[in-house]
Design a protein around this motif. Structure first.
Motif, PDB file in Angstrom:
ATOM      1  N   HIS A  33       0.849  -1.187   0.000  1.00  0.00           N
ATOM      2  CA  HIS A  33       0.000   0.000   0.000  1.00  0.00           C
ATOM      3  C   HIS A  33       0.887   1.240   0.000  1.00  0.00           C
ATOM      4  O   HIS A  33       2.100   1.163   0.221  1.00  0.00           O
ATOM      5  N   ARG A  34       0.275   2.382  -0.242  1.00  0.00           N
ATOM      6  CA  ARG A  34       1.007   3.643  -0.227  1.00  0.00           C
ATOM      7  C   ARG A  34       1.405   4.020   1.204  1.00  0.00           C
ATOM      8  O   ARG A  34       0.833   3.519   2.160  1.00  0.00           O
ATOM      9  N   GLY A  35       2.379   4.923   1.297  1.00  0.00           N
ATOM     10  CA  GLY A  35       2.729   5.476   2.597  1.00  0.00           C
ATOM     11  C   GLY A  35       4.027   4.986   3.190  1.00  0.00           C
ATOM     12  O   GLY A  35       4.413   5.435   4.277  1.00  0.00           O
ATOM     13  N   VAL A  36       4.739   4.079   2.507  1.00  0.00           N
ATOM     14  CA  VAL A  36       5.998   3.571   3.064  1.00  0.00           C
ATOM     15  C   VAL A  36       7.145   4.481   2.589  1.00  0.00           C
ATOM     16  O   VAL A  36       7.860   4.187   1.632  1.00  0.00           O
ATOM     17  N   SER A  37       7.276   5.596   3.278  1.00  0.00           N
ATOM     18  CA  SER A  37       8.322   6.576   3.024  1.00  0.00           C
ATOM     19  C   SER A  37       9.500   6.317   3.963  1.00  0.00           C
ATOM     20  O   SER A  37       9.481   5.383   4.772  1.00  0.00           O
ATOM     21  N   SER A  38      10.516   7.154   3.884  1.00  0.00           N
ATOM     22  CA  SER A  38      11.649   7.039   4.807  1.00  0.00           C
ATOM     23  C   SER A  38      11.190   7.185   6.252  1.00  0.00           C
ATOM     24  O   SER A  38      11.759   6.553   7.156  1.00  0.00           O
TER      25      SER A  38
END
Length: 383
Positions: free
Chosen positions: A147-152
């Protein structure tokens, strides 16, 4: 935390598929086969392709990587691959090393023993670390985000959970490229857990407080902004693509190993301290080991997409916000445009800022001894 041992075991089917694709490679025309002005040199790429088909021994590289103790841990909703090398010394300090793009955990092969067992490499056993080297989500043998949202920022949250699950209440962090951003987020989100942060790169998206009562921009800081803008105009097309339309690019790089190799190898040349000759710094086997990890993972899209995630969640700070853990920087001369110390001191408690004599963006691969010595020196008074 659910943790299980892991060994790399690429199937024969994958190896055969790669060789079949390499055999059918169709290369583009070039106005000058030796030149890198328009991108990856045709002459270099033909040599790399030939070596990948006829000379490169993946199984030998697989065995080399498998000499490190590797594991898979369930962190949040993802399986995370990591190396965990225990230190040899009286009181090893836990340290998480985070790679970036287009690197991988394989970047750390040379530096891991220098940090975990310094006495065996001319150092002091009291400087030993318990070294943890995770593969970013969707990189190497870590599971790709669903899913979206896996940033640093999210990766920093995962690393905090991973290190706690390994029994480390406090630990240090070190990184370059995306790994530098993850380390900075760790310091911001978990100041009580962090012994200190050491970087060899400052992410381009790092924005300290500017304006609204903050000190005015200095001449040195303004010169950095101009230099960074100029660099992005000539060298930043990869970032613009990966941070806006990563999936379009991923179709090509997921289908063509040579396309993937060109996309990655060009960055190793451009960003390293090689004076335009990439093989002065990296062997073809080193390059192909990293590229092969990207290919065999089948997760090229997720390695590109983290750029878009980081664009949506930049490392931007508010007025008078401070990050408590001690901060150290190893400044390698061939690194991408790096802000001056004053820019970083607007937010971080900079304890050490060391210009290095040689090396570039892939410091752990290019100059493992120099970087290891600098990491030891930074953390020594924090133990």
């Amino acid at each position: 935390m659910n943790i299980r041992p892991f060994k790399i075991a690429v199937s024969e089917e994958q190896l055969n598929d790669l060789l079949a694709r390499l055999k059918l490679t169709r290369v583009p025309r070039s106005l000058d086969a030796e030149s890198w002005d328009d991108g990856a040199s045709l002459a270099f790429m033909e040599r790399l392709i030939s070596h990948w088909r006829l000379g490169f021994d993946w199984r030998a590289q697989e065995d080399r990587l498998n000499s490190f103790p590797q594991f898979i841990a369930r962190v949040g909703e993802l399986d995370v691959h990591f190396v965990h090398e225990k230190g040899k010394g009286p009181a090893p300090m836990p340290l998480v090393l985070t790679h970036g793009w287009p690197g991988s955990f394989a970047e750390m092969q040379e530096i891991i023993p220098l940090l975990s067992d310094p006495a065996a490499h001319g150092g002091d056993a009291s400087d030993a670390f318990d070294v943890v080297v995770p593969s970013l989500p969707g990189f190497g043998f870590s599971q790709a985000p669903q899913h979206r949202g896996v940033s640093s920022k999210r990766v920093a949250e995962m690393w905090s959970e991973l290190m706690t699950g390994l029994g480390y209440d406090r630990f240090g962090a070190q990184g370059g490229d995306i790994g530098a951003g993850v380390s900075m987020w760790l310091g911001r989100l978990y100041p009580k857990q962090m012994v200190g942060l050491h970087l060899n790169y400052i992410p381009g998206g790092f924005l300290p407080p500017l304006g609204d009562g903050s000190p005015p921009i200095t001449a040195e800081e303004e010169a950095f902004r101009t230099r960074a803008a100029s660099w992005f105009a000539t060298e930043g097309a990869y970032s613009a693509q990966q941070s806006t339309k990563p999936l379009t690019l991923a179709y090509a790089l997921s289908d063509s190993p040579v396309g993937l190799a060109a996309w990655i190898a060009e960055k190793f040349r451009t960003w390293s301290d090689c004076n335009g000759e990439v093989e002065r710094v990296f062997t073809l086997d080193q390059l192909l080991t990293d590229i092969s990890i990207y290919w065999f993972s089948g997760n090229v899209a997720s390695t590109l997409r983290i750029y878009k995630e980081n664009r949506s969640e930049p490392l931007k700070f508010n007025e008078r916000e401070r990050v408590e853990p001690a901060f150290g920087m190893a400044l390698f001369p061939a690194e991408l445009p790096t802000p001056p110390r004053s820019w970083v001191e607007r937010v971080f408690d900079v304890k050490r800022w060391t210009p290095m004599p040689k090396g570039g963006h892939f410091a752990a691969m290019e100059q493992p001894q120099l970087l290891a010595e600098e990491i030891r020196a930074f953390f020594r008074p924090l133990r």
